[in-house]
Design a protein around this motif. Structure first.
Motif, PDB file in Angstrom:
ATOM      1  N   VAL A   1       0.828  -1.209   0.000  1.00 14.00           N
ATOM      2  CA  VAL A   1       0.000   0.000   0.000  1.00 14.00           C
ATOM      3  C   VAL A   1       0.858   1.254   0.000  1.00 14.00           C
ATOM      4  O   VAL A   1       0.607   2.203  -0.762  1.00 14.00           O
ATOM      5  CB  VAL A   1      -0.946  -0.001   1.220  1.00 14.00           C
ATOM      6  CG1 VAL A   1      -1.605   1.370   1.398  1.00 14.00           C
ATOM      7  CG2 VAL A   1      -2.008  -1.070   1.066  1.00 14.00           C
ATOM      8  N   VAL A   2       1.901   1.278   0.851  1.00 16.26           N
ATOM      9  CA  VAL A   2       2.762   2.457   0.933  1.00 16.26           C
ATOM     10  C   VAL A   2       3.538   2.657  -0.367  1.00 16.26           C
ATOM     11  O   VAL A   2       3.665   3.785  -0.862  1.00 16.26           O
ATOM     12  CB  VAL A   2       3.725   2.343   2.131  1.00 16.26           C
ATOM     13  CG1 VAL A   2       4.807   3.418   2.065  1.00 16.26           C
ATOM     14  CG2 VAL A   2       2.954   2.469   3.438  1.00 16.26           C
ATOM     15  N   CYS A   3       4.034   1.567  -0.953  1.00 15.88           N
ATOM     16  CA  CYS A   3       4.775   1.684  -2.216  1.00 15.88           C
ATOM     17  C   CYS A   3       3.869   2.171  -3.348  1.00 15.88           C
ATOM     18  O   CYS A   3       4.273   3.005  -4.158  1.00 15.88           O
ATOM     19  CB  CYS A   3       5.408   0.344  -2.590  1.00 15.88           C
ATOM     20  SG  CYS A   3       6.845  -0.090  -1.594  1.00 15.88           S
ATOM     21  N   LEU A   4       2.655   1.657  -3.386  1.00  9.66           N
ATOM     22  CA  LEU A   4       1.727   2.104  -4.433  1.00  9.66           C
ATOM     23  C   LEU A   4       1.416   3.593  -4.293  1.00  9.66           C
ATOM     24  O   LEU A   4       1.324   4.322  -5.282  1.00  9.66           O
ATOM     25  CB  LEU A   4       0.431   1.294  -4.371  1.00  9.66           C
ATOM     26  CG  LEU A   4       0.496  -0.148  -4.876  1.00  9.66           C
ATOM     27  CD1 LEU A   4      -0.835  -0.854  -4.624  1.00  9.66           C
ATOM     28  CD2 LEU A   4       0.838  -0.181  -6.361  1.00  9.66           C
TER      29      LEU A   4
ATOM     30  N   GLY B   1      -7.654   3.227  -1.440  1.00  6.22           N
ATOM     31  CA  GLY B   1      -8.842   3.349  -0.596  1.00  6.22           C
ATOM     32  C   GLY B   1      -8.578   2.997   0.848  1.00  6.22           C
ATOM     33  O   GLY B   1      -9.488   3.043   1.688  1.00  6.22           O
ATOM     34  N   ILE B   2      -7.338   2.649   1.175  1.00 11.68           N
ATOM     35  CA  ILE B   2      -6.970   2.292   2.552  1.00 11.68           C
ATOM     36  C   ILE B   2      -6.527   3.546   3.302  1.00 11.68           C
ATOM     37  O   ILE B   2      -5.751   4.358   2.790  1.00 11.68           O
ATOM     38  CB  ILE B   2      -5.858   1.234   2.554  1.00 11.68           C
ATOM     39  CG1 ILE B   2      -6.412  -0.095   2.026  1.00 11.68           C
ATOM     40  CG2 ILE B   2      -5.267   1.046   3.952  1.00 11.68           C
ATOM     41  CD1 ILE B   2      -5.381  -1.179   1.896  1.00 11.68           C
ATOM     42  N   ASN B   3      -7.008   3.698   4.530  1.00 11.45           N
ATOM     43  CA  ASN B   3      -6.601   4.811   5.389  1.00 11.45           C
ATOM     44  C   ASN B   3      -5.210   4.522   5.943  1.00 11.45           C
ATOM     45  O   ASN B   3      -5.067   3.797   6.929  1.00 11.45           O
ATOM     46  CB  ASN B   3      -7.603   5.004   6.521  1.00 11.45           C
ATOM     47  CG  ASN B   3      -7.285   6.221   7.393  1.00 11.45           C
ATOM     48  OD1 ASN B   3      -6.240   6.854   7.234  1.00 11.45           O
ATOM     49  ND2 ASN B   3      -8.176   6.542   8.303  1.00 11.45           N
ATOM     50  N   THR B   4      -4.194   5.061   5.302  1.00 11.23           N
ATOM     51  CA  THR B   4      -2.813   4.724   5.676  1.00 11.23           C
ATOM     52  C   THR B   4      -2.454   5.193   7.076  1.00 11.23           C
ATOM     53  O   THR B   4      -1.553   4.631   7.711  1.00 11.23           O
ATOM     54  CB  THR B   4      -1.821   5.345   4.667  1.00 11.23           C
ATOM     55  OG1 THR B   4      -1.966   6.771   4.669  1.00 11.23           O
ATOM     56  CG2 THR B   4      -2.063   4.806   3.269  1.00 11.23           C
ATOM     57  N   LYS B   5      -3.135   6.213   7.586  1.00  8.59           N
ATOM     58  CA  LYS B   5      -2.821   6.714   8.926  1.00  8.59           C
ATOM     59  C   LYS B   5      -3.193   5.718  10.016  1.00  8.59           C
ATOM     60  O   LYS B   5      -2.786   5.868  11.166  1.00  8.59           O
ATOM     61  CB  LYS B   5      -3.526   8.044   9.175  1.00  8.59           C
ATOM     62  CG  LYS B   5      -3.008   9.176   8.297  1.00  8.59           C
ATOM     63  CD  LYS B   5      -3.690  10.494   8.616  1.00  8.59           C
ATOM     64  CE  LYS B   5      -3.118  11.609   7.745  1.00  8.59           C
ATOM     65  NZ  LYS B   5      -3.761  12.917   8.026  1.00  8.59           N
TER      66      LYS B   5
END
Length: 341
Positions: A83-86, A95-99
């Motif tokens: 997710v972070v790399c994308l 659509g993911i809440n990275t926080k």
């Protein structure tokens, strides 16, 4: 019924190659409504993340991932890494809440009982921790020098840690956070003591640094929270129970707690007492035996939080319960002292 193309691998056994070759084979497979090509990745997180990203570049529309990379054998591809790399490298919104990544990772650790090494990318305790002098100096000048993304993006914070590689810039910044203003000579002396302690292999906690600075700067200050009494009862026919009496600025507070063992019940008793005068929470707890045998000495390190401030503390004691309680009280005292500055 339609078929769906899948390319699965076992833990890290394949040679490096262009994943687009596999995707082309899947995309050309016969069968109506086979669905989008998938990239399940049950393999080591490093190669798994790289191959998953390469597969997405080649046309994969779904990636099978798991929080903390959990899975059988060597695990699955890490959700947080993909997710972070994308987001950071490809500017792709998932659509993911990275926080919430760090918070979710900690929850999964507690529920699964599988804890990530400190060096784990993105979510490890050391992912945004800086000790080496040249790193800290560069970080303080501009965070982008050694952090390709802000830790707040995944719900974490940068932190400077003291140790054998620490330089004066980092220690000066940490002492400033502690509300201390040493002279140049005092700073040199504190740095020397920190390196000496770090060379022994000991983790230099915030409370250790404060104690060293107090000694070098000749500061006299009593702890605000002191343990007056602790009683722990455990056995095979009773629920482990503890009662504690603390002196806070000379005022007596009492509380009790139960748990799944003597350490857990003692910590719960301390927590219940503390709730009467401050909102301090225990974030992390780790224990290791320094020596072998039934009389082994316990080395306990904790992280405690009050609001946005989190500090680490450490205690060594032959009694595992007392080592745990002492470490927590050290951390509490650091937080309470800072709240009065």
């Amino acid at each position: 019924r339609g078929r769906r193309g899948r390319d699965a691998q076992h833990p890290g056994h394949r040679r490096g190659h262009d994943p687009s070759d596999d995707l082309r084979l899947l995309q050309g497979a016969e069968g109506p409504d086979q669905g989008p090509p998938e990239r399940p990745r049950p393999q080591r997180p490093g190669p798994g993340t790289a191959n998953t990203l390469a597969s997405i570049e080649a046309g994969a529309e779904q990636a099978h991932v798991c929080i903390n990379g959990l899975g059988e054998r060597a695990g699955n591809t890490s959700l947080e890494e993909v997710v972070v790399c994308l987001a950071a490298q490809y500017e792709v919104e998932t659509g993911i809440n990275t926080k919430k990544i760090a918070e979710t990772s900690s929850l999964v650790e507690r529920l699964s009982g599988v804890y990530m090494p400190p060096s784990t990318p993105i979510i490890g305790d050391n992912a945004f921790a800086h000790e080496a002098g040249i790193h800290v100096h560069g970080l303080l000048s501009h965070s982008g020098n050694y952090e390709i993304l802000r830790p707040e993006f995944v719900g974490k914070r940068s932190r400077i840690v003291a140790g054998k590689h620490a330089g004066r810039h980092g220690i000066s910044s940490m002492l400033d956070d502690l509300g201390l203003e040493p002279t140049r000579e005092q700073l040199k002396a504190v740095a020397a003591e920190v390196k000496k302690l770090g060379d022994t292999g000991k983790v230099v906690s915030d409370s250790d640094l404060y104690a060293i600075a107090k000694n070098v700067m000749d500061i006299t200050a009593d702890d605000r929270v002191k343990l007056k009494q602790l009683l722990v009862v455990t056995g095979n026919t009773i629920t482990p129970t503890a009662s504690a009496t603390l002196l806070v600025d000379g005022v007596e507070y009492k509380g009790s707690g139960v748990g799944n063992g003597p350490i857990d019940s003692a910590i719960n008793a301390i927590r219940n007492v503390v709730n009467g005068f401050a909102n301090i929470t225990l974030e992390k707890f780790s224990m290791k035996a320094i020596t072998g045998g039934t009389d082994a000495v316990a080395d306990v390190t904790v992280a405690v939080r009050r609001g946005e401030k989190m500090v680490t503390a450490n205690s060594v004691n032959g009694d595992t319960v007392m080592a745990s309680v002492e470490a927590i009280l050290k951390g509490m005292n650091r937080l309470l002292v800072e709240s009065n500055k």
